[in-house]
Design a protein around this motif. Structure first.
Motif, PDB file in Angstrom:
ATOM      1  N   GLY A 170       0.706  -1.207  -0.133  1.00  0.00           N
ATOM      2  CA  GLY A 170      -0.072   0.208  -0.608  1.00  0.00           C
ATOM      3  C   GLY A 170       0.940   1.018   0.375  1.00  0.00           C
ATOM      4  O   GLY A 170       2.401   0.946  -0.644  1.00  0.00           O
ATOM      5  N   SER A 171       0.548   2.559   0.665  1.00  0.00           N
ATOM      6  CA  SER A 171       1.039   3.324   0.586  1.00  0.00           C
ATOM      7  C   SER A 171       1.878   3.674   1.335  1.00  0.00           C
ATOM      8  O   SER A 171       1.614   2.794   2.847  1.00  0.00           O
ATOM      9  N   PRO A 172       2.801   4.115   1.246  1.00  0.00           N
ATOM     10  CA  PRO A 172       3.833   3.835   2.561  1.00  0.00           C
ATOM     11  C   PRO A 172       3.384   4.365   3.966  1.00  0.00           C
ATOM     12  O   PRO A 172       3.605   4.545   4.912  1.00  0.00           O
ATOM     13  N   ALA A 173       2.357   5.357   3.943  1.00  0.00           N
ATOM     14  CA  ALA A 173       1.608   5.988   4.947  1.00  0.00           C
ATOM     15  C   ALA A 173       1.034   5.631   5.477  1.00  0.00           C
ATOM     16  O   ALA A 173       1.423   5.000   7.000  1.00  0.00           O
ATOM     17  N   THR A 174       0.240   4.279   4.934  1.00  0.00           N
ATOM     18  CA  THR A 174      -0.391   3.751   5.392  1.00  0.00           C
ATOM     19  C   THR A 174       0.272   2.058   6.272  1.00  0.00           C
ATOM     20  O   THR A 174      -0.435   1.725   7.118  1.00  0.00           O
ATOM     21  N   LEU A 178       0.320   0.760   9.353  1.00  0.00           N
ATOM     22  CA  LEU A 178       0.136  -1.270  10.439  1.00  0.00           C
ATOM     23  C   LEU A 178       1.503  -1.837  10.823  1.00  0.00           C
ATOM     24  O   LEU A 178       1.261  -2.445  11.966  1.00  0.00           O
ATOM     25  N   VAL A 179       2.528  -1.277  10.577  1.00  0.00           N
ATOM     26  CA  VAL A 179       3.802  -2.019  10.942  1.00  0.00           C
ATOM     27  C   VAL A 179       3.939  -0.917  12.816  1.00  0.00           C
ATOM     28  O   VAL A 179       4.351  -2.100  13.592  1.00  0.00           O
ATOM     29  N   SER A 180       3.374   0.122  12.884  1.00  0.00           N
ATOM     30  CA  SER A 180       3.469   0.126  14.152  1.00  0.00           C
ATOM     31  C   SER A 180       2.750  -0.523  14.827  1.00  0.00           C
ATOM     32  O   SER A 180       2.985  -0.330  16.261  1.00  0.00           O
ATOM     33  N   ARG A 181       1.089  -0.619  14.551  1.00  0.00           N
ATOM     34  CA  ARG A 181       0.588  -1.442  15.067  1.00  0.00           C
ATOM     35  C   ARG A 181       0.960  -3.098  15.922  1.00  0.00           C
ATOM     36  O   ARG A 181       0.458  -3.242  16.756  1.00  0.00           O
ATOM     37  N   THR A 198       3.871   1.643  -4.480  1.00  0.00           N
ATOM     38  CA  THR A 198       3.506   2.234  -5.808  1.00  0.00           C
ATOM     39  C   THR A 198       4.717   2.590  -6.727  1.00  0.00           C
ATOM     40  O   THR A 198       5.046   1.696  -7.803  1.00  0.00           O
ATOM     41  N   ASP A 199       6.211   3.205  -6.548  1.00  0.00           N
ATOM     42  CA  ASP A 199       6.908   2.919  -6.920  1.00  0.00           C
ATOM     43  C   ASP A 199       8.344   1.865  -6.478  1.00  0.00           C
ATOM     44  O   ASP A 199       8.911   2.090  -6.951  1.00  0.00           O
ATOM     45  N   GLY A 200       7.709   1.252  -5.683  1.00  0.00           N
ATOM     46  CA  GLY A 200       8.966   0.115  -4.917  1.00  0.00           C
ATOM     47  C   GLY A 200       9.511   1.090  -3.928  1.00  0.00           C
ATOM     48  O   GLY A 200      10.426   0.338  -4.132  1.00  0.00           O
ATOM     49  N   HIS A 201       9.728   1.964  -3.478  1.00  0.00           N
ATOM     50  CA  HIS A 201      10.965   2.729  -2.511  1.00  0.00           C
ATOM     51  C   HIS A 201       9.157   3.240  -1.314  1.00  0.00           C
ATOM     52  O   HIS A 201       8.568   3.603  -0.723  1.00  0.00           O
ATOM     53  N   GLY A 202      10.332   3.743   0.070  1.00  0.00           N
ATOM     54  CA  GLY A 202       9.569   3.735   0.704  1.00  0.00           C
ATOM     55  C   GLY A 202       9.990   5.095   1.839  1.00  0.00           C
ATOM     56  O   GLY A 202      10.675   5.323   0.705  1.00  0.00           O
ATOM     57  N   LEU A 203       9.785   5.467   2.654  1.00  0.00           N
ATOM     58  CA  LEU A 203       9.990   6.747   3.310  1.00  0.00           C
ATOM     59  C   LEU A 203      11.430   6.669   3.371  1.00  0.00           C
ATOM     60  O   LEU A 203      11.633   8.663   4.147  1.00  0.00           O
ATOM     61  N   GLU A 204      12.380   5.975   4.109  1.00  0.00           N
ATOM     62  CA  GLU A 204      13.834   5.888   3.832  1.00  0.00           C
ATOM     63  C   GLU A 204      14.391   5.311   3.000  1.00  0.00           C
ATOM     64  O   GLU A 204      15.187   4.744   3.106  1.00  0.00           O
ATOM     65  N   GLY A 205      14.143   5.435   2.032  1.00  0.00           N
ATOM     66  CA  GLY A 205      14.825   5.020   0.757  1.00  0.00           C
ATOM     67  C   GLY A 205      14.342   3.612   0.205  1.00  0.00           C
ATOM     68  O   GLY A 205      13.403   3.452   0.315  1.00  0.00           O
ATOM     69  N   ALA A 233      -1.322  -8.361   3.727  1.00  0.00           N
ATOM     70  CA  ALA A 233      -2.016  -7.039   3.913  1.00  0.00           C
ATOM     71  C   ALA A 233      -1.934  -5.715   3.088  1.00  0.00           C
ATOM     72  O   ALA A 233      -0.768  -5.283   3.048  1.00  0.00           O
ATOM     73  N   VAL A 234      -3.433  -5.651   2.320  1.00  0.00           N
ATOM     74  CA  VAL A 234      -4.199  -4.420   1.618  1.00  0.00           C
ATOM     75  C   VAL A 234      -3.731  -3.339   2.427  1.00  0.00           C
ATOM     76  O   VAL A 234      -5.190  -3.687   2.981  1.00  0.00           O
ATOM     77  N   THR A 235      -3.017  -2.213   2.192  1.00  0.00           N
ATOM     78  CA  THR A 235      -3.491  -0.879   3.167  1.00  0.00           C
ATOM     79  C   THR A 235      -3.608  -0.022   2.034  1.00  0.00           C
ATOM     80  O   THR A 235      -3.035  -0.194   0.932  1.00  0.00           O
ATOM     81  N   PRO A 236      -4.568   0.974   2.135  1.00  0.00           N
ATOM     82  CA  PRO A 236      -4.760   2.216   1.468  1.00  0.00           C
ATOM     83  C   PRO A 236      -4.139   2.313   0.356  1.00  0.00           C
ATOM     84  O   PRO A 236      -2.890   3.289   0.923  1.00  0.00           O
ATOM     85  N   ASP A 237      -4.062   2.409  -1.251  1.00  0.00           N
ATOM     86  CA  ASP A 237      -3.338   3.836  -1.767  1.00  0.00           C
ATOM     87  C   ASP A 237      -4.665   3.536  -3.291  1.00  0.00           C
ATOM     88  O   ASP A 237      -4.925   2.691  -3.887  1.00  0.00           O
ATOM     89  N   PRO A 238      -4.089   4.192  -3.685  1.00  0.00           N
ATOM     90  CA  PRO A 238      -4.601   4.583  -5.232  1.00  0.00           C
ATOM     91  C   PRO A 238      -4.325   3.839  -6.120  1.00  0.00           C
ATOM     92  O   PRO A 238      -5.741   4.043  -7.197  1.00  0.00           O
ATOM     93  N   HIS A 239      -3.576   3.300  -5.863  1.00  0.00           N
ATOM     94  CA  HIS A 239      -3.181   2.301  -7.097  1.00  0.00           C
ATOM     95  C   HIS A 239      -4.404   0.876  -7.509  1.00  0.00           C
ATOM     96  O   HIS A 239      -4.893   0.368  -8.348  1.00  0.00           O
ATOM     97  N   TRP A 240      -4.926   0.616  -6.106  1.00  0.00           N
ATOM     98  CA  TRP A 240      -5.833  -0.105  -5.062  1.00  0.00           C
ATOM     99  C   TRP A 240      -7.239   0.111  -6.169  1.00  0.00           C
ATOM    100  O   TRP A 240      -7.791   0.323  -5.349  1.00  0.00           O
ATOM    101  N   SER A 241      -7.652  -1.010  -7.577  1.00  0.00           N
ATOM    102  CA  SER A 241      -9.079  -1.261  -8.551  1.00  0.00           C
ATOM    103  C   SER A 241      -9.176  -2.228  -7.716  1.00  0.00           C
ATOM    104  O   SER A 241      -8.586  -2.552  -7.740  1.00  0.00           O
TER     105      SER A 241
END
Length: 492
Positions: A170-174, A178-181, A198-205, A233-241
């Motif tokens: 999913g998106s890095p933020a969501t 999930l990781v935190s929880r 989506t792009d294969g990168h996270g918030l820290e590279g 675990a599929v989290t919200p992201d515009p990619h998921w239709s």
């Protein structure tokens, strides 16, 4: 199908996995735990049935085999068969939430009904013993056995073992949420070991909160088949239709992975969620919350009877506590305060006094020490708290007089935290939904950390209770309250 492929662990907040855990297939512990549960249920059922059969059959030893032996053996087979038919041994429910106990209870109820119908058909005079003594005894011992096994499993999970490897997509933020929880609640059994974005990168590279980003969202199925993750675990992201989610589900076929999708909806769960097929389209139906009706009537009866029983049970303790409060500092034993109840109606709450007389007037002087979240005023080492009061607060003994509020009908045994009038006056429209039900002596807020919770988390838990209330949820909360009180977590 995955046959014990190794899963690549990552360093978590609790340290690295042991070499033994790294070298074992991820599904081994699930298979062992399931075998342990099945064996325990079988032994428990056999022991209870044998004990009852021998005790009552000893008085009629000559006809033991005819009258007692057949019924005992039949009852055991019926109980075990009901557990199997009701999927009470399904790996997906073992050690997870209340569903395990619901299936166990449903199995035993089914066995009771079948046994009763069989007794009527066979006109057996001895069937009442097995219906009203044997199966309730099996239920009591089996529930205890399952609970003890779950405690052991949760202990293992807190030590970094017996966890399901998860691939989050999913998106890095969501995904970060999930990781935190999962790290905050390891007893749930998830460990996020890889991430796809989506792009294969996270918030820290190439990482996201220490979890490696292994690819793009389009590559999820390939990583699952290659590395053998147990949960996707599929989290919200515009990619998921809808089309892409369906294709992902198809591509995961043949693996051991369970696909879990977080819907972009209000935080609703439990009995209000239903999946219906309408015109061939799967729809997630959210029913309206119920604030009246038969279940609410049952809750009122349980509240009143429960409060009466607990008052009688704790009467000696409350007498001792009241005397200690009087001897410790000047003032009365009880503290009365106005609180806001159901539909905004105010009532007077009863508590044992834990502060010096005039403590409320001194609150303004402590404004700079406020550690409370949001609208709450809390000071961890409040100088106004007496010596006895500190002990009472730690173990929630100061709240015992609220049982009289429950008996009078202004409070419930389980519900949202009762707010102060000035606190509720600052509520927005969303938070005011807490007032749709009676406040509780305990609730989700108490078993989840109490004063250690942020304001947003406390509100979220109260609103979740209001929206998703059920008798089963009340039962779980009451059970967990005992442990929360004994450990005194978040109480000051």
């Amino acid at each position: 199908m995955r046959q014990g492929g190794l899963v690549r662990p990552f360093p978590s907040a609790r340290g690295r996995l042991t070499d033994e855990a790294m070298n074992q297939p991820a599904t081994d512990w699930e298979q062992r735990y399931r075998r342990t549960v099945i064996t325990s249920d079988t032994v428990v059922t056999a022991c209870v049935v044998a004990a009852i059969g021998n005790f009552f059959g000893a008085r009629d030893a000559a006809n033991w085999h005819e009258k007692w032996g057949i019924l005992a053996f039949g009852t055991e087979l019926l109980v075990l068969g009901s557990l199997w038919v009701s999927r009470a041994w399904a790996p997906a429910v073992l050690g997870q939430g209340a569903e395990e106990f619901r299936r166990l209870g449903r199995s035993l109820f089914t066995a009771t009904v079948v046994l009763a119908l069989g007794g009527i058909a066979l006109t057996s005079r001895n069937i009442k013993l097995w219906i009203f003594v044997a199966i309730p005894a099996i239920a009591l011992v089996a529930m205890t056995e399952r609970y003890l096994l779950r405690l052991w499993l949760h202990k293992q999970r807190k030590e970094g073992r017996c966890l399901r490897p998860v691939l989050a997509a999913g998106s890095p933020a969501t995904v970060r949420d999930l990781v935190s929880r999962t790290r905050k609640f390891p007893h749930l059994g998830w460990r996020v070991e890889a991430v796809c974005t989506t792009d294969g990168h996270g918030l820290e590279g190439d990482q996201l909160d220490g979890v490696p980003v292994v690819g793009r969202l389009a590559d999820v199925a390939n990583h699952v088949h290659r590395d053998g993750y147990r949960v996707v675990a599929v989290t919200p992201d515009p990619h998921w239709s809808p089309d892409k989610l369906q294709r992902l589900a198809w591509n995961l076929e043949g693996s051991d992975a369970e696909m879990v999708v977080a819907p972009v909806l209000m935080e609703v769960a439990g009995p209000r969620l239903h999946v219906d097929a309408v015109l061939g389209i799967p729809l997630l139906r959210v029913s309206m919350p119920t604030f009246t009706g038969g279940r609410r009537a049952v809750k009122v009866v349980v509240d009143r009877l429960g409060a009466a029983v607990l008052i009688l049970l704790f009467a000696p303790l409350m007498l001792v506590v009241g005397l200690l409060v009087l001897l410790d500092s000047r003032g009365g034993a009880f503290y009365r305060q106005r609180r806001v109840g159901k539909n905004g109606r105010e009532f007077t709450i009863l508590k044992f006094r834990t502060m010096v007389v005039g403590a409320h007037k001194a609150r303004a002087e402590l404004a700079g020490l406020d550690e409370g979240a949001g609208l709450l005023f809390k000071v961890r080492r409040d100088p106004r708290v007496t010596r006895v009061g500190a002990v009472l607060r730690r173990y929630s003994l100061d709240e015992l007089p609220q049982l009289f509020n429950v008996l009078a009908g202004s409070m419930s045994l389980v519900g949202p935290r009762p707010p102060l009038p000035e606190e509720s006056a600052a509520y927005g429209p969303d938070i005011r939904r807490r007032l749709l039900v009676k406040p509780g002596l305990t609730g989700l807020w108490q078993i989840s950390g109490r004063s250690d919770l942020s304001w947003e988390e406390a509100v979220r838990l109260d609103l979740r209770y209001v929206e998703d209330w059920s008798l089963a949820l009340d039962t779980v909360i009451l059970w967990k309250t005992l442990r929360a009180v004994l450990y005194g977590q978040g109480a000051y």
